[in-house]
Write an enzyme that holds these catalytic residues in place. Structure first.
Site, PDB file in Angstrom:
ATOM      1  N   LYS A   1       0.851  -1.211   0.000  1.00 57.87           N
ATOM      2  CA  LYS A   1       0.000   0.000   0.000  1.00 57.87           C
ATOM      3  C   LYS A   1       0.872   1.241   0.000  1.00 57.87           C
ATOM      4  O   LYS A   1       2.035   1.210   0.411  1.00 57.87           O
ATOM      5  CB  LYS A   1      -0.951   0.026   1.194  1.00 57.87           C
ATOM      6  CG  LYS A   1      -0.305   0.111   2.586  1.00 57.87           C
ATOM      7  CD  LYS A   1       0.024   1.504   3.082  1.00 57.87           C
ATOM      8  CE  LYS A   1       0.671   1.486   4.456  1.00 57.87           C
ATOM      9  NZ  LYS A   1       1.510   2.623   4.800  1.00 57.87           N
TER      10      LYS A   1
ATOM     11  N   PRO B   1       9.415  -3.946  -0.721  1.00 53.95           N
ATOM     12  CA  PRO B   1      10.569  -3.632   0.114  1.00 53.95           C
ATOM     13  C   PRO B   1      10.212  -3.741   1.604  1.00 53.95           C
ATOM     14  O   PRO B   1       9.081  -3.446   1.998  1.00 53.95           O
ATOM     15  CB  PRO B   1      10.922  -2.196  -0.259  1.00 53.95           C
ATOM     16  CG  PRO B   1      10.183  -1.892  -1.500  1.00 53.95           C
ATOM     17  CD  PRO B   1       9.045  -2.845  -1.617  1.00 53.95           C
TER      18      PRO B   1
ATOM     19  N   ALA C   1      10.400  -2.868   5.623  1.00 54.47           N
ATOM     20  CA  ALA C   1      10.496  -1.651   6.448  1.00 54.47           C
ATOM     21  C   ALA C   1      10.512  -0.407   5.562  1.00 54.47           C
ATOM     22  O   ALA C   1      11.417   0.430   5.629  1.00 54.47           O
ATOM     23  CB  ALA C   1      11.733  -1.699   7.352  1.00 54.47           C
ATOM     24  N   ALA C   2       9.496  -0.292   4.741  1.00 56.21           N
ATOM     25  CA  ALA C   2       9.477   0.727   3.694  1.00 56.21           C
ATOM     26  C   ALA C   2       8.319   1.699   3.823  1.00 56.21           C
ATOM     27  O   ALA C   2       8.253   2.678   3.097  1.00 56.21           O
ATOM     28  CB  ALA C   2       9.375   0.028   2.336  1.00 56.21           C
TER      29      ALA C   2
ATOM     30  N   ALA D   1       3.563  -1.436   4.279  1.00 62.74           N
ATOM     31  CA  ALA D   1       2.781  -2.457   4.984  1.00 62.74           C
ATOM     32  C   ALA D   1       3.090  -3.882   4.510  1.00 62.74           C
ATOM     33  O   ALA D   1       2.207  -4.728   4.448  1.00 62.74           O
ATOM     34  CB  ALA D   1       1.278  -2.177   4.867  1.00 62.74           C
ATOM     35  N   GLY D   2       4.357  -4.115   4.201  1.00 66.56           N
ATOM     36  CA  GLY D   2       4.755  -5.434   3.678  1.00 66.56           C
ATOM     37  C   GLY D   2       4.368  -6.587   4.594  1.00 66.56           C
ATOM     38  O   GLY D   2       3.781  -7.581   4.154  1.00 66.56           O
ATOM     39  N   GLY D   3       4.693  -6.462   5.875  1.00 68.60           N
ATOM     40  CA  GLY D   3       4.365  -7.539   6.812  1.00 68.60           C
ATOM     41  C   GLY D   3       2.855  -7.670   7.000  1.00 68.60           C
ATOM     42  O   GLY D   3       2.310  -8.783   7.026  1.00 68.60           O
ATOM     43  N   SER D   4       2.173  -6.529   7.082  1.00 69.14           N
ATOM     44  CA  SER D   4       0.717  -6.549   7.305  1.00 69.14           C
ATOM     45  C   SER D   4      -0.013  -7.189   6.126  1.00 69.14           C
ATOM     46  O   SER D   4      -0.984  -7.935   6.304  1.00 69.14           O
ATOM     47  CB  SER D   4       0.181  -5.130   7.489  1.00 69.14           C
ATOM     48  OG  SER D   4       0.784  -4.529   8.603  1.00 69.14           O
TER      49      SER D   4
ATOM     50  N   ASP E   1      -2.742  -2.187  10.642  1.00 67.61           N
ATOM     51  CA  ASP E   1      -2.916  -2.063   9.179  1.00 67.61           C
ATOM     52  C   ASP E   1      -3.492  -3.334   8.544  1.00 67.61           C
ATOM     53  O   ASP E   1      -3.835  -3.329   7.359  1.00 67.61           O
ATOM     54  CB  ASP E   1      -1.570  -1.775   8.486  1.00 67.61           C
ATOM     55  CG  ASP E   1      -1.160  -0.307   8.612  1.00 67.61           C
ATOM     56  OD1 ASP E   1      -2.004   0.512   9.023  1.00 67.61           O
ATOM     57  OD2 ASP E   1       0.002  -0.001   8.300  1.00 67.61           O
TER      58      ASP E   1
HETATM   59  P1  ATP Z   1       4.142  -0.249   7.751  1.00 66.24           P
HETATM   60  O1  ATP Z   1       3.928   0.417   6.450  1.00 66.24           O
HETATM   61  O2  ATP Z   1       2.943  -1.050   8.232  1.00 66.24           O
HETATM   62  O3  ATP Z   1       4.773   0.615   8.799  1.00 66.24           O
HETATM   63  P2  ATP Z   1       6.572  -1.330   6.806  1.00 66.24           P
HETATM   64  O4  ATP Z   1       6.395  -1.475   5.340  1.00 66.24           O
HETATM   65  O5  ATP Z   1       7.274  -0.075   7.250  1.00 66.24           O
HETATM   66  O6  ATP Z   1       5.188  -1.438   7.491  1.00 66.24           O
HETATM   67  P3  ATP Z   1       7.330  -4.086   7.063  1.00 66.24           P
HETATM   68  O7  ATP Z   1       7.904  -4.384   5.720  1.00 66.24           O
HETATM   69  O8  ATP Z   1       5.987  -4.601   7.372  1.00 66.24           O
HETATM   70  O9  ATP Z   1       7.399  -2.509   7.366  1.00 66.24           O
HETATM   71  O10 ATP Z   1       8.403  -4.600   8.119  1.00 66.24           O
HETATM   72  C1  ATP Z   1       8.453  -4.157   9.449  1.00 66.24           C
HETATM   73  C2  ATP Z   1       9.153  -5.216  10.297  1.00 66.24           C
HETATM   74  O11 ATP Z   1       8.299  -6.351  10.403  1.00 66.24           O
HETATM   75  C3  ATP Z   1      10.452  -5.704   9.679  1.00 66.24           C
HETATM   76  O12 ATP Z   1      11.537  -5.226  10.450  1.00 66.24           O
HETATM   77  C4  ATP Z   1      10.358  -7.215   9.694  1.00 66.24           C
HETATM   78  O13 ATP Z   1      11.436  -7.812  10.372  1.00 66.24           O
HETATM   79  C5  ATP Z   1       9.047  -7.557  10.401  1.00 66.24           C
HETATM   80  N1  ATP Z   1       8.269  -8.599   9.659  1.00 66.24           N
HETATM   81  C6  ATP Z   1       7.652  -9.663  10.178  1.00 66.24           C
HETATM   82  N2  ATP Z   1       7.040 -10.391   9.230  1.00 66.24           N
HETATM   83  C7  ATP Z   1       7.258  -9.770   8.052  1.00 66.24           C
HETATM   84  C8  ATP Z   1       6.891 -10.042   6.714  1.00 66.24           C
HETATM   85  N3  ATP Z   1       6.151 -11.109   6.372  1.00 66.24           N
HETATM   86  N4  ATP Z   1       7.293  -9.187   5.760  1.00 66.24           N
HETATM   87  C9  ATP Z   1       8.014  -8.075   6.100  1.00 66.24           C
HETATM   88  N5  ATP Z   1       8.407  -7.794   7.346  1.00 66.24           N
HETATM   89  C10 ATP Z   1       8.039  -8.624   8.337  1.00 66.24           C
END
Ligand code: ATP
Length: 291
Positions: free
Chosen positions: A14, A98, A100-101, A104-107, A140
């Site tokens: 997203k 990517p 931690a970008a 919402a990759g993990g979500s 999220d």
């Molecule tokens: P948001 O936009 O919700 O703040 P984000 O894109 O900044 O999320 P993510 O890619 O979701 O961040 O990663 C945040 C942390 O979640 C990472 O440091 C990672 O170690 C942990 N994590 C756990 N499971 C996953 C997964 N399936 N994919 C990505 N990161 C994950």
């Protein structure tokens, strides 16, 4: 119970077309108002039933946990415990979003796990029931279950459907640096930022399918914290705007930047210029659309 042995799901990333922070709850969660939009940068999950009980995750990414700390495993455990799913599950996660970008990759991987297991086991559960079950794992995730163009309020879990944002072409680029979401919100709290994005205007522009006005109103208060700390964010925005973007903004707490283009040719030209510029070497970059 379905006869399926395996299901495959795309987990879409997203961007925040708009992001405002309204305050903080007593438990420390921030109250937000965000215009969320899924984009065609996606991970793929293959979920398979196994006779052996438990959860096995295989992933091609070295940047995320491959054990029970992964949100995919946490989501699978919640589903197994809530519905007493028989046997076990093997999940193969191909990562493209990517890490931690601010995308919402993990979500979204967790959301795809909830949706995939519902299909794999033929559970008659509504999206709302899944969203309720998913919320304790991350604010999220309910949005990622829904996808599309949404207004997200509360801590991100109160969703209002909006018409699909007008079609356009995107460059999405993640600088090669790490930004801690916790740090960004802490700084936001202590710096007393007063800027207020015009999210109601942004919603009106979406309803009226007015792409130039929508782009002009894309805004994110967290950019006021992250961008001064990492000047490359501003450089990227300037670079993409000079090459025809209607707007270029940061998503979430950063550091990823998205740029909106009216036509595909100028988007493609901007992306190839970006990829051949030494200042942005090693950055993950994508051509994408809304989805
Ligand atoms: P948001 O936009 O919700 O703040 P984000 O894109 O900044 O999320 P993510 O890619 O979701 O961040 O990663 C945040 C942390 O979640 C990472 O440091 C990672 O170690 C942990 N994590 C756990 N499971 C996953 C997964 N399936 N994919 C990505 N990161 C994950």
């Amino acid at each position: 119970m379905s006869g399926l042995q395996q299901v495959t799901r795309e987990a879409f990333g997203k961007i925040n077309l708009g992001l405002d922070v309204l305050g903080k709850r007593e438990d420390g969660y921030h109250l937000v108002r965000m215009i969320m939009q899924t984009v065609s940068v996606a991970d793929t999950l293959v979920l398979e039933k196994t006779e052996e009980p438990g959860i096995v995750l295989k992933t091609d990414s070295g940047q995320i946990p491959d054990g029970e700390d992964n949100l995919v495993c946490k989501a699978a455990r919640v589903m197994q415990e809530a519905y007493g799913l028989p046997g076990g599950v093997r999940i193969t996660l191909t990562k493209r979003i990517p890490v931690a970008a601010g995308m919402a990759g993990g979500s979204t991987d967790a959301a795809a796990t909830f949706l995939g297991l519902r299909d794999l086991y033929g559970l008659s559960l509504s999206d709302e029931e899944l969203q309720h079950l998913a919320l304790p794992l991350g604010a999220d995730i309910p949005y990622c279950i829904a996808g599309g163009t949404k207004l997200a309020e509360g801590i991100g879990e109160k969703l209002t459907g909006l018409p699909p944002a007008p079609p356009c072409h995107l460059v999405i680029v993640k600088p090669d640096l790490f930004v801690s979401t916790g740090w960004v919100y802490k700084q936001y709290d202590s710096t007393g930022i007063v800027k207020k994005p015009d999210l109601d205007g942004l919603i009106r522009a979406i309803r009226e399918q007015d792409l130039p006005r929508m782009a002009a109103l894309c805004d994110n208060v967290l950019e006021e914290v992250t961008a001064p700390e990492h000047p490359v964010i501003g450089q990227l925005e300037q670079f993409l705007t000079e090459r025809g973007a209607l707007c270029a903004r940061m998503t979430g707490s950063g550091p990823t930047v998205f740029a909106i283009y009216e036509n595909r040719e100028s988007r493609d030209a901007a992306l190839s210029a970006l990829r051949s510029d030494d200042r942005f070497k090693g950055f993950e970059s994508f051509a994408a659309e809304f989805c």
